[in-house]
Design a protein around this motif. Structure first.
Motif, PDB file in Angstrom:
ATOM      1  N   PHE A  83       0.833  -1.204   0.000  1.00 11.89           N
ATOM      2  CA  PHE A  83       0.000   0.000   0.000  1.00 11.89           C
ATOM      3  C   PHE A  83       0.870   1.256   0.000  1.00 11.89           C
ATOM      4  CE2 PHE A  83      -2.763   3.209   1.901  1.00 11.89           C
ATOM      5  CZ  PHE A  83      -3.913   3.028   1.141  1.00 11.89           C
ATOM      6  N   ILE A  84       1.855   1.252   0.889  1.00 12.46           N
ATOM      7  CA  ILE A  84       2.723   2.435   0.995  1.00 12.46           C
ATOM      8  C   ILE A  84       3.501   2.650  -0.299  1.00 12.46           C
ATOM      9  CG2 ILE A  84       4.766   3.336   2.167  1.00 12.46           C
ATOM     10  CD1 ILE A  84       3.679   2.280   4.742  1.00 12.46           C
ATOM     11  N   THR A  85       3.946   1.546  -0.917  1.00 12.56           N
ATOM     12  CA  THR A  85       4.688   1.669  -2.175  1.00 12.56           C
ATOM     13  C   THR A  85       3.910   2.489  -3.189  1.00 12.56           C
ATOM     14  OG1 THR A  85       5.808  -0.426  -1.875  1.00 12.56           O
ATOM     15  CG2 THR A  85       5.616   0.367  -4.117  1.00 12.56           C
ATOM     16  N   VAL A  86       2.637   2.134  -3.376  1.00 14.63           N
ATOM     17  CA  VAL A  86       1.847   2.815  -4.389  1.00 14.63           C
ATOM     18  C   VAL A  86       1.710   4.304  -4.070  1.00 14.63           C
ATOM     19  CG1 VAL A  86      -0.465   2.996  -5.359  1.00 14.63           C
ATOM     20  CG2 VAL A  86       0.627   0.783  -5.144  1.00 14.63           C
ATOM     21  N   ILE A  87       1.416   4.609  -2.807  1.00 17.16           N
ATOM     22  CA  ILE A  87       1.258   6.015  -2.421  1.00 17.16           C
ATOM     23  C   ILE A  87       2.581   6.757  -2.643  1.00 17.16           C
ATOM     24  CG2 ILE A  87       0.597   7.576  -0.546  1.00 17.16           C
ATOM     25  CD1 ILE A  87      -1.635   5.674  -1.339  1.00 17.16           C
ATOM     26  N   LEU A  88       3.678   6.119  -2.216  1.00 21.57           N
ATOM     27  CA  LEU A  88       4.995   6.743  -2.343  1.00 21.57           C
ATOM     28  C   LEU A  88       5.342   7.016  -3.811  1.00 21.57           C
ATOM     29  CD1 LEU A  88       7.425   7.423  -0.437  1.00 21.57           C
ATOM     30  CD2 LEU A  88       8.461   5.331  -1.290  1.00 21.57           C
ATOM     31  N   VAL A  89       5.064   6.016  -4.656  1.00 25.81           N
ATOM     32  CA  VAL A  89       5.375   6.171  -6.077  1.00 25.81           C
ATOM     33  C   VAL A  89       4.611   7.364  -6.650  1.00 25.81           C
ATOM     34  CG1 VAL A  89       5.032   5.139  -8.349  1.00 25.81           C
ATOM     35  CG2 VAL A  89       6.013   3.784  -6.516  1.00 25.81           C
ATOM     36  N   VAL A  90       3.326   7.472  -6.290  1.00 28.19           N
ATOM     37  CA  VAL A  90       2.526   8.573  -6.824  1.00 28.19           C
ATOM     38  C   VAL A  90       3.062   9.916  -6.348  1.00 28.19           C
ATOM     39  CG1 VAL A  90       0.244   9.644  -6.743  1.00 28.19           C
ATOM     40  CG2 VAL A  90       0.458   7.208  -7.165  1.00 28.19           C
ATOM     41  N   VAL A  91       3.386  10.008  -5.053  1.00 28.77           N
ATOM     42  CA  VAL A  91       3.865  11.277  -4.510  1.00 28.77           C
ATOM     43  C   VAL A  91       5.189  11.683  -5.164  1.00 28.77           C
ATOM     44  CG1 VAL A  91       4.722  12.394  -2.426  1.00 28.77           C
ATOM     45  CG2 VAL A  91       2.657  11.002  -2.330  1.00 28.77           C
ATOM     46  N   VAL A  92       6.136  10.737  -5.216  1.00 29.63           N
ATOM     47  CA  VAL A  92       7.440  11.062  -5.793  1.00 29.63           C
ATOM     48  C   VAL A  92       7.292  11.396  -7.280  1.00 29.63           C
ATOM     49  CG1 VAL A  92       9.714  10.152  -6.353  1.00 29.63           C
ATOM     50  CG2 VAL A  92       8.696   9.667  -4.140  1.00 29.63           C
ATOM     51  N   ALA A  93       6.457  10.615  -7.979  1.00 29.34           N
ATOM     52  CA  ALA A  93       6.313  10.838  -9.418  1.00 29.34           C
ATOM     53  C   ALA A  93       5.694  12.204  -9.689  1.00 29.34           C
ATOM     54  CB  ALA A  93       5.456   9.731 -10.038  1.00 29.34           C
ATOM     55  N   LEU A  94       4.776  12.639  -8.820  1.00 31.41           N
ATOM     56  CA  LEU A  94       4.187  13.971  -9.015  1.00 31.41           C
ATOM     57  C   LEU A  94       5.256  15.048  -8.870  1.00 31.41           C
ATOM     58  CD1 LEU A  94       0.690  13.805  -7.362  1.00 31.41           C
ATOM     59  CD2 LEU A  94       1.280  14.148  -9.754  1.00 31.41           C
ATOM     60  N   GLY A  95       6.156  14.851  -7.892  1.00 29.84           N
ATOM     61  CA  GLY A  95       7.266  15.781  -7.735  1.00 29.84           C
ATOM     62  C   GLY A  95       8.149  15.793  -8.966  1.00 29.84           C
ATOM     63  N   MET A  96       8.425  14.583  -9.491  1.00 28.98           N
ATOM     64  CA  MET A  96       9.256  14.486 -10.689  1.00 28.98           C
ATOM     65  C   MET A  96       8.579  15.163 -11.872  1.00 28.98           C
ATOM     66  SD  MET A  96      10.666  10.624 -10.542  1.00 28.98           S
ATOM     67  CE  MET A  96      10.936  10.539 -12.308  1.00 28.98           C
ATOM     68  N   ARG A  97       7.254  15.020 -11.932  1.00 32.50           N
ATOM     69  CA  ARG A  97       6.541  15.624 -13.058  1.00 32.50           C
ATOM     70  C   ARG A  97       6.741  17.136 -13.059  1.00 32.50           C
ATOM     71  NH1 ARG A  97       0.389  13.912 -14.218  1.00 32.50           N
ATOM     72  NH2 ARG A  97       1.168  12.654 -15.914  1.00 32.50           N
ATOM     73  N   LYS A  98       6.703  17.739 -11.845  1.00 29.49           N
ATOM     74  CA  LYS A  98       6.928  19.194 -11.759  1.00 29.49           C
ATOM     75  C   LYS A  98       8.269  19.565 -12.376  1.00 29.49           C
ATOM     76  CE  LYS A  98       4.088  20.882  -8.027  1.00 29.49           C
ATOM     77  NZ  LYS A  98       3.883  19.848  -6.985  1.00 29.49           N
ATOM     78  N   LEU A  99       9.258  18.699 -12.115  1.00 26.26           N
ATOM     79  CA  LEU A  99      10.627  19.017 -12.505  1.00 26.26           C
ATOM     80  C   LEU A  99      10.883  18.683 -13.980  1.00 26.26           C
ATOM     81  CD1 LEU A  99      12.724  19.968 -10.423  1.00 26.26           C
ATOM     82  CD2 LEU A  99      13.727  17.682 -10.545  1.00 26.26           C
ATOM     83  N   LEU A 100      10.317  17.577 -14.432  1.00 19.98           N
ATOM     84  CA  LEU A 100      10.755  17.006 -15.713  1.00 19.98           C
ATOM     85  C   LEU A 100       9.758  17.151 -16.851  1.00 19.98           C
ATOM     86  CD1 LEU A 100      12.202  13.670 -14.313  1.00 19.98           C
ATOM     87  CD2 LEU A 100      13.481  15.693 -14.977  1.00 19.98           C
ATOM     88  N   LYS A 101       8.554  17.613 -16.530  1.00 22.17           N
ATOM     89  CA  LYS A 101       7.526  17.652 -17.580  1.00 22.17           C
ATOM     90  C   LYS A 101       7.866  18.723 -18.623  1.00 22.17           C
ATOM     91  CE  LYS A 101       3.433  19.305 -16.936  1.00 22.17           C
ATOM     92  NZ  LYS A 101       2.239  19.847 -17.523  1.00 22.17           N
ATOM     93  N   ARG A 102       7.725  18.340 -19.887  1.00 20.01           N
ATOM     94  CA  ARG A 102       7.939  19.284 -20.989  1.00 20.01           C
ATOM     95  C   ARG A 102       6.827  19.115 -22.012  1.00 20.01           C
ATOM     96  NH1 ARG A 102      10.972  20.508 -17.727  1.00 20.01           N
ATOM     97  NH2 ARG A 102      13.145  21.181 -17.836  1.00 20.01           N
ATOM     98  N   GLU A 103       6.710  20.094 -22.895  1.00 21.98           N
ATOM     99  CA  GLU A 103       5.736  19.983 -23.984  1.00 21.98           C
ATOM    100  C   GLU A 103       6.027  18.760 -24.837  1.00 21.98           C
ATOM    101  OE1 GLU A 103       3.102  22.065 -24.650  1.00 21.98           O
ATOM    102  OE2 GLU A 103       3.606  22.816 -22.647  1.00 21.98           O
ATOM    103  N   GLU A 104       4.969  18.255 -25.480  1.00 28.05           N
ATOM    104  CA  GLU A 104       5.141  17.039 -26.286  1.00 28.05           C
ATOM    105  C   GLU A 104       6.146  17.218 -27.423  1.00 28.05           C
ATOM    106  OE1 GLU A 104       1.620  13.864 -26.815  1.00 28.05           O
ATOM    107  OE2 GLU A 104       1.070  15.933 -27.197  1.00 28.05           O
ATOM    108  N   ASP A 105       6.219  18.445 -27.957  1.00 31.41           N
ATOM    109  CA  ASP A 105       7.109  18.659 -29.109  1.00 31.41           C
ATOM    110  C   ASP A 105       8.440  19.264 -28.683  1.00 31.41           C
ATOM    111  OD1 ASP A 105       6.178  21.044 -28.299  1.00 31.41           O
ATOM    112  OD2 ASP A 105       5.342  21.676 -30.228  1.00 31.41           O
ATOM    113  N   TYR A 106       8.795  19.006 -27.413  1.00 36.77           N
ATOM    114  CA  TYR A 106      10.010  19.615 -26.858  1.00 36.77           C
ATOM    115  C   TYR A 106      11.247  19.366 -27.710  1.00 36.77           C
ATOM    116  CZ  TYR A 106      13.703  20.458 -23.409  1.00 36.77           C
ATOM    117  OH  TYR A 106      14.821  20.893 -22.757  1.00 36.77           O
ATOM    118  N   TYR A 107      11.392  18.126 -28.202  1.00 28.48           N
ATOM    119  CA  TYR A 107      12.618  17.773 -28.938  1.00 28.48           C
ATOM    120  C   TYR A 107      12.500  18.033 -30.433  1.00 28.48           C
ATOM    121  CZ  TYR A 107      14.538  15.343 -24.855  1.00 28.48           C
ATOM    122  OH  TYR A 107      15.052  15.040 -23.626  1.00 28.48           O
ATOM    123  N   ASP A 108      11.262  18.371 -30.896  1.00 24.43           N
ATOM    124  CA  ASP A 108      11.086  18.489 -32.357  1.00 24.43           C
ATOM    125  C   ASP A 108      11.646  19.807 -32.896  1.00 24.43           C
ATOM    126  OD1 ASP A 108       9.928  16.075 -32.218  1.00 24.43           O
ATOM    127  OD2 ASP A 108       7.878  16.825 -32.103  1.00 24.43           O
TER     128      ASP A 108
END
Lengths: 567, 90
Positions: free
Chosen positions: B65-90
């Motif tokens: 249970f904790i794994t799933v919650i932890l993954v979601v929380v950390v991934a949301l933090g990563m999304r803030k940092l790493l998210k880019r537009e879909e055509d970022y590399y184009d």
């Protein structure tokens, strides 16, 4: 009895025939060749060694033991299932290169020395890239080119490593290697690139999702598993691999969580599964390597099944992003069911294949007292359930209804997926057959009450976590976006650094060249002044002044001479 | 690509009752597997003394249970940092 041929020969030569045939025959041959080649392989036994002489150089083209035979069988199975899934194709390029790709993988696993391995290694790269380019769009062209460059580099590292290794040991043997000289490190690096070690992994995430719907199925089976085989052959028991593998099981979980392209999610989950195998190889001979290769075997089937189901979705709807899909269980109920079987297998539910292989690696970690590694793998098991086991089927087939209505997948795709699903359940329910093929004797028993119970507790509560997050609307939505990964280094950072250097460097270079020109102009003016007809150095001098100068020089010399003689 | 025709046919999970039923089945299953811990004495994976926590009631359930919650929380933090537009590399 007829002497068997080299196991890769039928696939490699047969694939050359394919482009010459009309469409109908080509399809049949595409299916028949893996079967014929498999029958031929059954004539090959453990302990064989074939050497041929090329230009006075002995090359060991075949060496068999239980390890290489297991991978040989596996690759034939994968080639057949992939070919069946691609039965509807009319594209000569994909059919030919697909079969040749399988042949290259077989060549590599039966390689007796590093030269043959190198040939198979590079052939894998050259033949597989067409599964990406066959998408025939700009993104696929770029991704394919990056893929090819990385894999050719891996081959070159292997070649250089082989050369050093030969110089130091005088042997080209492809066998266990000690990590004590640069040659072994180069070879390990070459294997590591193909095996998607952390930071070397991005070619997989970059390229596989750009492949054609059928191409991704071919790609998921061969390249990385050849790398696992090579690691198991040469670096079993290298302790660093345990930690490398543990990292590989963890970091893709977070990426997979926020990734929108569902085939890219599968790419991340593939690295996660490879991580289990690398840990197994690192744990070494016996249960570790057994677990690694057993997991490679089951992974090819269930990961192939998942890539097939997503390929079928892409083929029918033209979409693969979680944000564009949903509700497809209404249109593709059979694909949905088969995808769920794949999802249950990768999540290692009891009675499905992951349960009998993944947990063998964990048991090996327990045997050697690696508590932290075990905890990490347990975390990774729950994490993979979350992204591959739930996210893939949920966002494609359920979630919100995207409104897409399409036909069920074509029958040949359903048959291929059905066979793969049946194998997942068969291996999961009757693991003894797989266990009998493993290189070391198996003492492991997956079906104990404790194991079934603990696994169910772990998995069901992970599902519960997902469900509650959904119910309370805390689960992050699928977004149309991409996430930076290590390809940022070579797609943005390095080109950016070069561009910045050009931007800063250009004015500097311009200034320097203007200054140099100005300085040269001055020099030319001075030289002109001295040498033009009325310049100082071009004047006609009188004999008089010449004699005076000579006299002066001679006096200076005399003076110097006398000074030398002074006491 | 626009969807061709929206069918009238009602599918399995179009009915919220069915979804609720499925969710309840999951809750019941979860309660059952964790309660078995009370009556069945699990064998420890590690030898006695290395890692006693795994013998605790509901260890694996909590871990999952904790794994799933932890993954979601950390991934949301990563999304803030790493998210880019879909055509970022184009």
């Amino acid at each position: 009895m007829i002497e068997p041929l080299h196991p890769a020969l039928i696939l490699l030569l047969g694939s050359l025939l394919l482009p010459l045939l009309p469409n109908g025959y080509r399809k049949v041959l595409l299916l028949a060749l893996p079967v014929a080649s498999f029958v031929n392989l059954l004539g090959i036994e453990a302990g064989m060694q074939w050497t041929i002489s090329i230009a006075g150089f002995d090359v060991e083209v075949l060496r068999t033991d239980k390890l290489s035979l297991l991978f040989g069988y596996l690759f034939h199975l994968a080639a057949f299932l992939s070919a069946l899934f691609a039965f509807g194709l009319q594209d000569r390029v994909q059919q030919t290169s697909g079969l040749m790709y399988a042949g290259a993988a077989v060549l590599a696993v039966f390689a007796g020395d590093l030269i043959v391995l190198f040939v198979g290694w590079e052939l894998l790269a050259l033949t597989s890239v067409f599964q990406i380019w066959a998408r025939r769009n700009e993104r696929a062209r770029g991704a394919g080119m990056r893929y090819l460059m990385i894999h050719i580099s891996s081959g070159l590292l292997l070649l250089v490593g082989t050369a050093f290794h030969y110089e130091q040991t005088g042997s080209l043997g492809f066998g266990p290697m000690a990590l004590d000289d640069p040659a072994a490190y180069l070879i390990l690096l070459a294997f590591g690139i193909k095996c998607a070690f952390p930071l070397l992994h991005n070619w997989l995430i970059d390229a596989y999702p750009e492949a054609t719907p059928t191409g991704a199925v071919f790609l998921s089976a061969f390249t990385t598993k050849v790398a696992i085989y090579a690691l198991a052959r040469s670096f079993a028991g290298v302790e660093a691999l345990i930690w490398v593998g543990a990292i590989m099981t963890v970091f893709p979980i977070f990426y997979a969580m926020i990734e929108n392209d569902l085939r890219r999610v599968l790419g991340y989950s593939m690295i996660n599964q490879l991580g289990f195998m690398v840990v197994g190889v690192g744990l070494g001979e016996g249960m570790g390597v057994n677990g690694a290769v057993a997991h490679a075997f089951t992974d090819v089937i269930f990961k192939g099944l998942l890539f097939m189901s997503m390929g079928a979705v892409l083929f029918r709807t033209g979409h693969i992003n979680g944000s564009d899909l949903g509700g497809l269980y209404k249109s593709m109920p059979i694909t949905t069911g088969l995808c769920i079987v794949g999802a249950a297998s990768i999540s290692a539910f009891p009675l499905f294949s992951g349960f009998v292989s993944k947990t063998m690696v964990m048991a090996a970690a327990v045997d050697q007292g690696h508590l932290w590694v075990w905890l990490i793998l347990l975390f990774a098991s729950a994490g993979v359930l979350h992204h591959a086991g739930i996210k893939i089927p949920f966002f494609a087939f359920f979630a919100h209804d995207s409104g897409i209505r399409c036909k069920e997948a074509p029958s040949h795709m359903l048959v291929a997926m059905g066979l793969a699903a049946a194998l997942c359940v068969l291996i999961g329910s009757f693991p003894q057959f797989l266990y009998s093929l493993l290189p070391y004797p198996v003492t492991y028993e997956p079906y104990t009450t404790t194991h079934i119970l603990t696994q169910l507790q772990l998995l069901l509560f992970s599902v519960l976590g997902f469900t509650l997050l959904q119910v309370f609307k805390l689960y992050p939505p699928e977004l149309r976006a991409i996430n930076l990964d290590s390809d940022f280094l070579y797609r943005r950072l390095f080109p950016g650094v070069v561009q910045t250097m050009v931007r800063i460097g250009t004015p500097v270079r311009d200034q320097v060249s203007i200054a140099t020109k100005r300085w040269l102009n001055h020099l030319i003016i001075i030289i002109k002044r001295l040498h033009t007809p009325d310049g100082i150095l071009s004047r006609t001098w009188l004999t008089n002044s010449s004699v005076q100068i000579i006299l002066l020089l001679l006096s200076i010399y005399l003076l110097y001479y006398l000074l030398q003689r002074l006491p | 690509m626009k969807p061709p025709i929206l069918e009238k046919k009602n599918h399995l999970f179009d009915n919220p009752r069915n979804v609720r039923w499925l969710r309840r089945a999951l809750y019941v299953l979860c309660v059952v597997v964790v309660l078995i811990d009370l009556v069945y004495h699990r064998h420890l994976t590690f030898e006695e003394g290395i890692f006693s926590a795994e013998g605790w009631f509901g260890f694996y359930a909590i871990y999952g249970f904790i794994t799933v919650i932890l993954v979601v929380v950390v991934a949301l933090g990563m999304r803030k940092l790493l998210k880019r537009e879909e055509d970022y590399y184009d």
